[in-house]
Scaffold this active site. Structure first.
Site, mmCIF file in Angstrom:
data_model
loop_
_atom_site.group_PDB
_atom_site.id
_atom_site.type_symbol
_atom_site.label_atom_id
_atom_site.label_comp_id
_atom_site.label_asym_id
_atom_site.label_seq_id
_atom_site.Cartn_x
_atom_site.Cartn_y
_atom_site.Cartn_z
ATOM 1 N N GLU A 164 34.209 42.059 39.355
ATOM 2 C CA GLU A 164 35.144 42.092 40.488
ATOM 3 C C GLU A 164 35.387 43.524 40.928
ATOM 4 O OE1 GLU A 164 38.609 39.841 39.376
ATOM 5 O OE2 GLU A 164 37.459 38.007 39.124
ATOM 6 N N HIS A 203 40.328 36.625 43.781
ATOM 7 C CA HIS A 203 41.297 36.748 42.672
ATOM 8 C C HIS A 203 42.736 36.856 43.213
ATOM 9 C CE1 HIS A 203 41.597 38.057 38.186
ATOM 10 N NE2 HIS A 203 42.683 37.413 38.571
HETATM 11 C C1 DGY Z 1 46.914 37.280 35.963
HETATM 12 O O1 DGY Z 1 48.139 37.468 36.053
HETATM 13 O O2 DGY Z 1 46.323 37.401 34.893
HETATM 14 C C2 DGY Z 1 46.197 36.868 37.190
HETATM 15 O O3 DGY Z 1 44.830 36.828 37.005
HETATM 16 C C3 DGY Z 1 46.580 37.724 38.355
HETATM 17 O O4 DGY Z 1 47.911 37.538 38.626
#
Ligand code: DGY
Length: 323
Positions: free
Chosen positions: A268, A287
Site C-alpha cells: 500500500e 484502505h
Molecule cells: C486499523 O485501525 O487498523 C485500520 O486498518 C485503519 O483504521
C-alpha cells in the site's frame, strides 16, 4: 517546566490534538504522505512519545534512533507496522485505538460485500457510460442474493462479530472460525464455530477479520482458495498480506470465485497496475474502512487519552501486548 516532546507523523483530527496541545511540545509532520526515513529519525531523535500511523514502519532501527522514546500511541487498531517486542524490550509502551472503529469497519466490510455481490460499481459505470439502452431486462446485471446465504467470518473479534450482527439482519447463516468459541456471539446471531477449511467449503461469502501476524500472513493461499465454493466471494478489510494476491487473482480471473471486495493490499498504496484492478468482479478501496468522520475524531481522542494517561503516570487503557 519543560514539557515532554511528542512527534506526530501526520495531522490527526483536532479533537485529539486539542487535548494534547497544552501538555506536550508537539512536532507535527505536516505533509499528506509519511515522513521519509531521515525525517522520521530526526523527529524521533528527541521525542519522548510519538503518534504513529499504520503506514509508519517502526522497526528496531527506528527505535534505536529514538533513545528517549517511552510511548507509541498508534492511530489504528492494527499495529503490525510496529515491532512491539522490540519496543517492549526497550521499555516503550505501545497503545492502539480499538472499539471506536468497530462499527465503521464492519459497515465498510458490508459495503464491499453488497457492492460486489449486487454489482453496484459495475452498474454505476453502465449507466454513466451510456450502456443503459434497454429500460429493463430480466437478465440485466444479475448479481448474487445476499439474504439467506451463508457468510463465513474468519476472526470473530470485535469487527468480525460486528459483521456477524449485520449478517443476522440479512437472515444469513453465519459460520466463524478462530481459536476460541464466542458464546455470546453465537447466542445473539446463531453463528456456528467451525474450522477454517469447513468455513471455506461452506460459505458463499468469506469475510476476513484477523490481525496480521506470523500466523495469518498468507493464510488464504492457493490451497485455501481452492477449498472455497465455486462462485463464492471474498471480502478483506483486515490486512492485505493475509491473502496471497497472485493466487486470488488466479481464482477470480478463472471465474472460480465470483468476486472480491478489497480495502487492503499486499503493498500500500497499491499500484494502479495491480492485475486485480483489471477485473470487473473486484471492488476496491484505498484502505478507508475506518474513514467515518466521527470515527476518526474518536480515534484521535483515544490516542490523546492514552498519551495523557501515560503522562500522568497511569496505565494507558489500550496498551497492546506482543503477539
Ligand atoms: C486499523 O485501525 O487498523 C485500520 O486498518 C485503519 O483504521
Amino acid at each position: 517546566m519543560t514539557r515532554p516532546r511528542l512527534f506526530i507523523t501526520r495531522r490527526i483530527p483536532d479533537a485529539g490534538l486539542e487535548l494534547l496541545s497544552g501538555r506536550f511540545d508537539i512536532e507535527l509532520w505536516p505533509e499528506y504522505g509519511p515522513p521519509p526515513a531521515d525525517a522520521l529519525r530526526a523527529g524521533l531523535a528527541n521525542a519522548d512519545a510519538m503518534v504513529s500511523l499504520l503506514s509508519d514502519r517502526i522497526d528496531k532501527a527506528v527505535l534505536d534512533a529514538a533513545p528517549r522514546l517511552k510511548m507509541i500511541a498508534q492511530y489504528a487498531v492494527g499495529y503490525d507496522n510496529i515491532d512491539v517486542i522490540a519496543a517492549r524490550a526497550r521499555g516503550i509502551l505501545v497503545s492502539n485505538t480499538p472499539d471506536v472503529l468497530t462499527d465503521a469497519s464492519a459497515d465498510f466490510a458490508w459495503a464491499l460485500l453488497m457492492a460486489v455481490a449486487r454489482r453496484v460499481v459495475e452498474a454505476d459505470r453502465y449507466v454513466r457510460e451510456g450502456k443503459w439502452q434497454v429500460a429493463w431486462h430480466p437478465a440485466m446485471l444479475l448479481g448474487r442474493d445476499v439474504a439467506h446465504s451463508t457468510i463465513g467470518i474468519i476472526g470473530a473479534g470485535r469487527i468480525g462479530q460486528a459483521v456477524g450482527r449485520r449478517a443476522k439482519g440479512f437472515s444469513m447463516n453465519i459460520l466463524y472460525s478462530g481459536s476460541s468459541e464466542k458464546h455470546d456471539f453465537e447466542v445473539v446471531t446463531g453463528a456456528k464455530h467451525v474450522d477454517l477449511d469447513t468455513l471455506l467449503r461452506e460459505s458463499d461469502f468469506v469475510s476476513l477479520h484477523v490481525p496480521l501476524n506470523e500466523h495469518t500472513r498468507n493464510m488464504i493461499n492457493a490451497e485455501k482458495l481452492s477449498l472455497m465454493k465455486p462462485g463464492a466471494y471474498i471480502i478483506n478489510n483486515s490486512r492485505g498480506p493475509v491473502i496471497d494476491e497472485k493466487a486470488l487473482y488466479q481464482a477470480l480471473a478463472s471465474g472460480r470465485l465470483a468476486g472480491a471486495g478489497l480495502d487492503v493490499f499486499a503493498t500500500e498504496p497499491a499500484s494502479a497496475e495491480n492485475p486485480l484492478f483489471k477485473l470487473d468482479n473486484v471492488v476496491v478501496a484505498p484502505h478507508i474502512s475506518s474513514a467515518g468522520q466521527a470515527t476518526r475524531d474518536r480515534m484521535s481522542i483515544i490516542v490523546a487519552r492514552n498519551l495523557l494517561a501515560w503522562l500522568d503516570g497511569h496505565n494507558p487503557e489500550n496498551l497492546v501486548t506482543p503477539f
